[in-house]
Scaffold this motif. Structure first.
Motif, mmCIF file in Angstrom:
data_model
loop_
_atom_site.group_PDB
_atom_site.id
_atom_site.type_symbol
_atom_site.label_atom_id
_atom_site.label_comp_id
_atom_site.label_asym_id
_atom_site.label_seq_id
_atom_site.Cartn_x
_atom_site.Cartn_y
_atom_site.Cartn_z
ATOM 1 N N ILE A 1 -29.409 8.778 -17.594
ATOM 2 C CA ILE A 1 -28.633 7.340 -17.576
ATOM 3 C C ILE A 1 -28.232 7.283 -16.302
ATOM 4 O O ILE A 1 -27.708 7.863 -15.644
ATOM 5 C CB ILE A 1 -27.534 7.647 -18.353
ATOM 6 C CG1 ILE A 1 -27.852 7.768 -20.076
ATOM 7 C CG2 ILE A 1 -26.517 6.272 -18.392
ATOM 8 C CD1 ILE A 1 -26.626 8.206 -21.110
ATOM 9 N N ALA A 2 -28.855 6.184 -15.687
ATOM 10 C CA ALA A 2 -28.543 5.851 -14.537
ATOM 11 C C ALA A 2 -27.428 5.088 -14.167
ATOM 12 O O ALA A 2 -27.393 3.648 -14.568
ATOM 13 C CB ALA A 2 -29.990 5.109 -13.689
ATOM 14 N N VAL B 1 -26.726 10.082 -13.903
ATOM 15 C CA VAL B 1 -26.408 10.028 -12.555
ATOM 16 C C VAL B 1 -25.182 9.169 -12.295
ATOM 17 O O VAL B 1 -25.417 7.954 -12.451
ATOM 18 C CB VAL B 1 -27.815 9.731 -11.551
ATOM 19 C CG1 VAL B 1 -27.473 9.686 -10.183
ATOM 20 C CG2 VAL B 1 -28.903 10.487 -12.167
ATOM 21 N N GLY B 2 -23.997 9.364 -11.386
ATOM 22 C CA GLY B 2 -22.975 8.595 -11.222
ATOM 23 C C GLY B 2 -21.770 9.022 -12.187
ATOM 24 O O GLY B 2 -22.154 8.666 -13.357
ATOM 25 N N VAL C 1 -35.198 6.206 -19.850
ATOM 26 C CA VAL C 1 -34.487 5.929 -18.803
ATOM 27 C C VAL C 1 -33.400 4.798 -18.866
ATOM 28 O O VAL C 1 -34.077 3.673 -19.228
ATOM 29 C CB VAL C 1 -35.225 5.878 -17.450
ATOM 30 C CG1 VAL C 1 -34.167 5.509 -16.108
ATOM 31 C CG2 VAL C 1 -35.998 7.001 -17.142
ATOM 32 N N TYR C 2 -32.146 5.015 -18.781
ATOM 33 C CA TYR C 2 -31.364 3.612 -19.157
ATOM 34 C C TYR C 2 -30.471 3.207 -17.709
ATOM 35 O O TYR C 2 -29.988 4.026 -17.166
ATOM 36 C CB TYR C 2 -30.275 4.225 -20.212
ATOM 37 C CG TYR C 2 -30.994 4.451 -21.445
ATOM 38 C CD1 TYR C 2 -31.502 5.831 -21.647
ATOM 39 C CD2 TYR C 2 -30.716 3.865 -22.439
ATOM 40 C CE1 TYR C 2 -32.054 6.295 -23.011
ATOM 41 C CE2 TYR C 2 -31.327 4.120 -23.778
ATOM 42 C CZ TYR C 2 -32.011 5.214 -23.737
ATOM 43 O OH TYR C 2 -32.603 5.739 -25.121
ATOM 44 N N LEU C 3 -30.477 2.135 -17.600
ATOM 45 C CA LEU C 3 -29.828 1.267 -16.615
ATOM 46 C C LEU C 3 -28.400 0.994 -16.979
ATOM 47 O O LEU C 3 -28.359 -0.039 -17.867
ATOM 48 C CB LEU C 3 -30.442 0.431 -15.645
ATOM 49 C CG LEU C 3 -31.720 0.657 -14.900
ATOM 50 C CD1 LEU C 3 -32.295 -0.831 -14.419
ATOM 51 C CD2 LEU C 3 -31.447 1.709 -13.826
ATOM 52 N N VAL D 1 -32.250 5.112 -8.900
ATOM 53 C CA VAL D 1 -33.246 5.031 -10.248
ATOM 54 C C VAL D 1 -33.752 3.637 -10.175
ATOM 55 O O VAL D 1 -35.074 3.455 -10.836
ATOM 56 C CB VAL D 1 -32.342 5.465 -11.362
ATOM 57 C CG1 VAL D 1 -33.132 5.609 -12.578
ATOM 58 C CG2 VAL D 1 -31.669 6.755 -10.934
ATOM 59 N N ARG D 2 -32.916 2.717 -10.076
ATOM 60 C CA ARG D 2 -33.568 1.284 -10.352
ATOM 61 C C ARG D 2 -34.605 0.919 -9.386
ATOM 62 O O ARG D 2 -35.830 0.327 -9.855
ATOM 63 C CB ARG D 2 -32.346 0.009 -10.164
ATOM 64 C CG ARG D 2 -32.828 -1.216 -10.315
ATOM 65 C CD ARG D 2 -31.779 -2.286 -10.096
ATOM 66 N NE ARG D 2 -31.585 -2.125 -8.627
ATOM 67 C CZ ARG D 2 -30.271 -2.199 -7.869
ATOM 68 N NH1 ARG D 2 -29.129 -2.040 -8.784
ATOM 69 N NH2 ARG D 2 -30.384 -2.313 -6.782
ATOM 70 N N LYS D 3 -34.214 1.170 -8.142
ATOM 71 C CA LYS D 3 -35.557 0.967 -7.385
ATOM 72 C C LYS D 3 -36.804 1.697 -7.576
ATOM 73 O O LYS D 3 -37.960 1.358 -7.400
ATOM 74 C CB LYS D 3 -35.083 1.559 -5.997
ATOM 75 C CG LYS D 3 -33.839 0.474 -5.623
ATOM 76 C CD LYS D 3 -33.410 0.703 -3.817
ATOM 77 C CE LYS D 3 -32.312 -0.145 -3.546
ATOM 78 N NZ LYS D 3 -31.466 0.486 -2.719
#
Ligand SMILES: Cc1cc2nc3c(=O)[nH]c(=O)nc-3n(C[C@H](O)[C@H](O)[C@H](O)COP(=O)(O)OP(=O)(O)OC[C@H]3O[C@@H](n4cnc5c(N)ncnc54)[C@H](O)[C@@H]3O)c2cc1C
Length: 354
Positions: free
Chosen positions: A150-151, A13-14, A246-248, A159-161
């Protein structure tokens, strides 16, 4: 399961520096893998968003991004110049580039597509986890089930929130303008004064224009403004960057350097590291990389806090007598203990800060 849910292996995403790098390096590592990239912006809106940046990246960054090369270079940078309120200044030799960032990113995304990757113009509206994994709800009404996510959705990461429930330690509010002003094509200039509240005013070459920026509300810009941008830079780093697939990455994880605010390098490298962790099936290596990398902002946060208390008098004292001669640094380092951690941080920033 609901009818019409699309199944995907990896969704990024992004499509900024972090997402474009993640997508490209993942396809390079495993061309058979199904990778979908989403970005809410297209065309001129995408370009304008990604011009909202000094667009400066060091030559050293590309050592960690090999075989990726700097492309769409607007200027080759050979010097960094620090200026203080009493007229004192110092110039360092340091090599890097000002990129045409939107074109550079599009080039990476084109290569990703040429390897079979898919890009879609859509915003992630919300994300949830259930017994079967991750469900992504898109602004166009579609629902995607992803095995891995992958955020790379920037400073306000949804996604983090939603999935990490963590906020960045600090959020810096920036203003940047593209103006007509003569500047040296090979130099990045930083002006450090009390009014920038521990930050600085930057003046970088930007094609035929000059890119001027500073913390919002601390300064003004003279002359004809061709474009004005406002955006936040999250700093300080989040603690957990990987959880159950999930990866930030990049600004979503507040990875930019707190002293220089350079974020392109660490965003792209984090994208690559997340891609490698996905490709190898070893998610823990991503968290380990984050805890050990010299790019991590944690080690710069003390300097960030001290800089916020600097007065013009402090800047005068700290910079007095310092010039390109390494002995002048050594003298200052040995005799001004109160600024020692700042000298340490500034020297580290030359290496890792952009
Ligand atoms: C004024 C300013 C100047 C800067 N100058 C420099 C500099 O000279 N050098 C440097 O190294 N760093 C600089 N930085 C920092 C750097 O720009 C960022 O650290 C970097 O852009 C982070 O990259 P990213 O890919 O993580 O996030 P971003 O660049 O923010 O990209 C995020 C992408 O995600 C998309 N997106 C967001 N939400 C969604 C959603 N819900 N659904 C789908 N897509 C979504 C966005 O459209 C965007 O394309 C600057 C920052 C600012 C604000």
């Amino acid at each position: 399961m609901a009818i019409g849910v699309e199944q995907r292996d990896v969704v990024v995403v992004g499509a900024g520096p972090a997402g474009a790098a993640a997508a490209l390096f993942l396809k390079r590592a495993d061309q058979e893998r199904d990778v979908l990239v989403l970005d809410r912006l297209t065309g001129e809106k995408y370009s304008r968003y990604h011009r909202m940046c000094g667009q400066a990246i060091s030559r050293a960054a590309f050592r960690d991004l090999s075989p990726l090369k700097p492309q769409n270079i607007l200027h080759r940078i050979t010097h960094l110049r620090d200026e203080w309120s009493d007229g004192n200044f110092i110039e360092f030799r340091s090599h890097g580039y000002i990129l045409d960032r939107p074109s550079f990113l599009r080039g990476m995304l084109d290569r990703f597509r040429s390897l079979g990757g898919e890009m879609r113009a859509a915003a992630l509206g919300s994300v949830a986890r259930d017994d079967e994994g991750l469900l992504l709800y898109l602004s166009d009404g579609r629902v995607v089930r992803a095995r891995k996510l992958i955020a790379a959705d920037g400073s306000r990461s949804l996604v983090r929130k939603a999935l990490f429930k963590e906020e960045p330690p600090a959020m810096l509010r920036m203003e940047q303008c593209l103006v007509q002003k003569e500047v040296r094509e090979d130099t990045l200039t930083f002006i450090q004064e009390e009014r920038y509240q521990g930050g600085y005013r930057w003046e970088f070459p930007a094609g035929d224009l000059c890119c001027v920026g500073f913390p919002r509300g601390t300064d003004t810009v003279e002359g004809e403004i061709m474009e004005r941008h406002r955006r936040n830079i999250p700093i300080g780093g989040v603690r957990c960057v990987e959880r159950d697939g999930v990866y930030l990455v990049g600004d979503a994880a507040a990875m930019a350097n707190p002293v220089t605010w350079g974020g392109i390098r660490v965003s792209m490298i984090s994208g690559r590291k997340a891609a490698e962790a996905v490709a190898s099936g070893s998610p823990q290596v991503y968290q380990q990389w984050w805890e050990r990398t010299p790019l991590s902002p944690a080690r710069f946060m003390e300097a960030y806090a001290s800089l916020g208390k600097m007065t013009d008098d402090d800047y005068r004292k700290a910079s007095k007598g310092i010039n390109r001669n390494p002995l002048s640094w050594l003298r200052a380092y040995l005799t001004r203990g109160e600024y020692r951690h700042l000298y340490d941080a500034l020297l580290l920033c030359l290496r890792y800060g952009w």
